[in-house]
Design a protein around this motif. Structure first.
Motif, short mmCIF file in Angstrom:
data_model
loop_
_atom_site.label_atom_id
_atom_site.label_comp_id
_atom_site.label_asym_id
_atom_site.label_seq_id
_atom_site.Cartn_x
_atom_site.Cartn_y
_atom_site.Cartn_z
N SER A 151 -6.65 -34.18 -36.16
CA SER A 151 -6.10 -34.73 -34.92
C SER A 151 -5.88 -36.24 -35.00
CB SER A 151 -6.99 -34.38 -33.72
OG SER A 151 -8.20 -35.06 -33.82
N GLU A 152 -6.48 -36.89 -36.01
CA GLU A 152 -6.20 -38.33 -36.17
C GLU A 152 -4.74 -38.58 -36.52
OE1 GLU A 152 -9.41 -40.99 -38.07
OE2 GLU A 152 -10.03 -38.96 -38.63
N PRO A 167 -3.14 -38.08 -32.33
CA PRO A 167 -4.25 -38.05 -31.36
C PRO A 167 -3.82 -37.57 -29.97
CG PRO A 167 -4.10 -40.19 -32.47
CD PRO A 167 -2.85 -39.43 -32.83
N ARG A 197 -11.61 -34.62 -25.06
CA ARG A 197 -10.85 -35.01 -26.25
C ARG A 197 -11.66 -34.73 -27.52
NH1 ARG A 197 -9.67 -40.81 -26.56
NH2 ARG A 197 -10.26 -40.76 -24.36
N ASN A 247 -10.51 -32.21 -30.39
CA ASN A 247 -10.43 -32.69 -31.78
C ASN A 247 -11.19 -31.75 -32.72
OD1 ASN A 247 -8.88 -34.91 -31.10
ND2 ASN A 247 -10.62 -36.32 -31.00
N GLU A 257 -9.70 -29.49 -35.70
CA GLU A 257 -10.21 -29.67 -37.06
C GLU A 257 -10.56 -28.33 -37.71
OE1 GLU A 257 -10.00 -32.19 -38.79
OE2 GLU A 257 -11.51 -32.16 -40.38
#
Lengths: 220, 220
Positions: free
Chosen positions: A14-15, A18, A28, A32, A36
């Motif tokens: 998710s980086e 974002p 959030r 995330n 992942e």
């Protein structure tokens, strides 16, 4: 070498895209984490599918176990909480998104498996808010340590599922180099820690597989 | 045309390599069912994975929902039994092994969806012993009819999961022909039947996706 050196450090999925700051921070973190773990769908196991000719991935395997639990729960020798047992199997392979799959009959890969998997757990679960990181880590520890009837039954499903797929493949990983019927019997005997009836039936399949030449004969 | 005409009649997987008669009959029926559902791993959905570039299959999707339930249960507006909710999501797509996946934004395929899925359920669940056939059919009916808080939350997860994958794909099926932000809003609003907080967060993502041009603008 520190344990964490076994684990490749790379960005979480998710980086790369974002979720916006308008989503509450706790949610959030949860999203995330849930993105992942999409990586579990890319971790290949040795087991051949029954439905098509390709190997199974960890997400498919985990789903299959989650269905086996309520279907086969009646054979548990100790009473189990079905919902909790399903949670254990849904979570049990998550650490493989960083640690990879360790084939059951691969003694070499088995040697540092525990350290690799613990390092992966140390990295994965803290993506969640603290309370949930603790909760899911405990579920994983429970599965690994087989301290409860639920964990023993979950482990039995984890051994029985690829076993049924190997039957359908008329051998599958039973035919890995050097594996004999005795090895299969030894690795699968944990099924008996959860269910005498399922272990008896599995033993029948091993004997029949041996008779048909789908695994190398054992001593007995 | 009878409903069952929609469903292709073919052999079950285990008929190609039956379990031996030495396995008790009830357990053999359960194993046959558990092998037959291996087909769920071959039913492709429209959703793109976040981890690699390919479409997701139903087994992977079902596992993902099974993990989302305990992670997001705190947002349910009514108390839910987590274990039961997970069972609903593990079972909810099984009928697609015969009925196929019906894309959310495909109105044409949606027309006979209910009849196709009911015929598939009539064929699949009776592979199990009678008591379990009834039990798993009831779980599926409960999910479909959204009569319980658990079913409403399970349905919300079923809508939220591809939604998060579409976010990661910067569009995904939001960009299907003719789909606008209003369509997305309408189809996803069932999330709000289970959780005001998750629906509010999903609405933020829709608005942000619209701003970024990842879906066609709606009227508001």
């Amino acid at each position: 070498m520190p344990e964490s050196a076994h684990v490749t450090e790379e960005k979480t999925l998710s980086e790369s895209n974002p979720f916006p700051d308008s989503i509450p921070e706790r949610l959030r973190a949860q999203w995330n984490f849930l993105i992942e773990v999409d990586k579990l769908k890319t971790v290949l196991r040795q087991s051949p599918l029954a439905a098509v000719e390709r190997r199974e991935n960890d997400a498919e395997h985990s789903w299959h176990l989650a269905l086996m639990v309520p279907v086969l729960a009646e054979y548990a020798d100790e009473p189990i909480d079905i919902g909790r047992t399903i949670q254990l199997v849904v979570v049990h392979d998550l650490i493989e998104i960083y640690a990879g799959d360790t084939p059951l009959y691969d003694a070499e890969a088995g040697r540092d498996q525990e350290a690799r998997e613990r390092a992966a757990a140390d990295r994965l679960f803290p993506l969640l808010p603290d309370d949930q990181a603790t909760h899911f880590r405990e579920l994983w520890d429970e599965f690994e340590q087989r301290r409860t009837p639920e964990a023993r039954f979950a482990k039995a499903m984890d051994r029985l599922q690829p076993f049924l797929l190997n039957w359908m493949a008329r051998g599958g990983t039973w035919q890995a180099p050097g594996v004999t019927a005795d090895d299969v019997r030894r690795r699968k005997s944990v099924i008996g820690d959860a269910s005498g009836a399922l272990w008896e039936a599995a033993s029948e399949l091993i004997a029949e597989g041996e008779r048909r030449g789908w695994m190398r004969p054992g001593q007995g």
